[in-house]
Design a protein around this motif. Sequence first.
Motif, mmCIF file in Angstrom:
data_model
loop_
_atom_site.group_PDB
_atom_site.id
_atom_site.type_symbol
_atom_site.label_atom_id
_atom_site.label_comp_id
_atom_site.label_asym_id
_atom_site.label_seq_id
_atom_site.Cartn_x
_atom_site.Cartn_y
_atom_site.Cartn_z
ATOM 1 N N PHE A 140 38.003 28.694 49.603
ATOM 2 C CA PHE A 140 37.684 27.964 48.378
ATOM 3 C C PHE A 140 36.767 28.753 47.450
ATOM 4 C CE2 PHE A 140 39.347 24.434 50.938
ATOM 5 C CZ PHE A 140 40.378 24.091 50.086
ATOM 6 N N ASP A 141 35.904 29.620 47.982
ATOM 7 C CA ASP A 141 35.129 30.507 47.107
ATOM 8 C C ASP A 141 36.062 31.445 46.351
ATOM 9 O OD1 ASP A 141 32.612 29.499 47.670
ATOM 10 O OD2 ASP A 141 32.061 31.107 49.062
ATOM 11 N N GLY A 144 38.142 29.439 43.828
ATOM 12 C CA GLY A 144 37.296 29.045 42.694
ATOM 13 C C GLY A 144 37.034 30.201 41.745
ATOM 14 N N ARG A 145 36.748 31.389 42.286
ATOM 15 C CA ARG A 145 36.525 32.561 41.431
ATOM 16 C C ARG A 145 37.780 32.885 40.619
ATOM 17 N NH1 ARG A 145 34.011 34.442 46.079
ATOM 18 N NH2 ARG A 145 35.820 35.734 46.617
ATOM 19 N N ARG A 148 38.373 30.202 37.894
ATOM 20 C CA ARG A 148 37.413 30.368 36.790
ATOM 21 C C ARG A 148 37.798 31.560 35.927
ATOM 22 N NH1 ARG A 148 33.949 28.570 40.690
ATOM 23 N NH2 ARG A 148 33.396 30.658 41.384
#
Length: 160
Positions: A140-141, A144-145, A148
């Motif tokens: 998820f990191d 998410g990056r 974004r």
Amino acid sequence: MTESLDSERMACWRAYIEASQRLFTQLEDDLRADGGLSFADYHVLVLLSEAPGQRLRMGELAARLVFSPSRLTYQISTMQRRGLVARQSCPGDRRGSEAVLTAAGLLALREAAPGHLASVRRHLMDDLDDVEVATLTRVFDRLGRRLRADRDASSTHRDT
């Protein structure tokens, strides 16, 4: 035409969608039952409580919540009517405004936090081992990056 997902990826996608919706609904139901807060209310209160001076510019808050400006305006207005936040002009830029955590908002957060933590543990964390936690965090990191960056690139492209 876009290629279909194979059966393993389709099963992963459907499991993710159904479980994440059930988890979100359960966490929000628990927050509402325990303290009368929505998940969005709680997230706003957390972000403001962690910000310097317990205040954030509306644009920054919208970006961190992944809310449109109009959705954030509505959210802050409803929380303002309940005394949880205030909306004030930015000290250094009178054109902008900030959402500011009130004493009542901080109290509501402090009262809701233990129950919310218990709900997160009960409905998610207690069911995961350390390897699963590390894997989900990594996935998820990274996701998410990328999301974004994709959003930033598309908004930069629209602005040109």
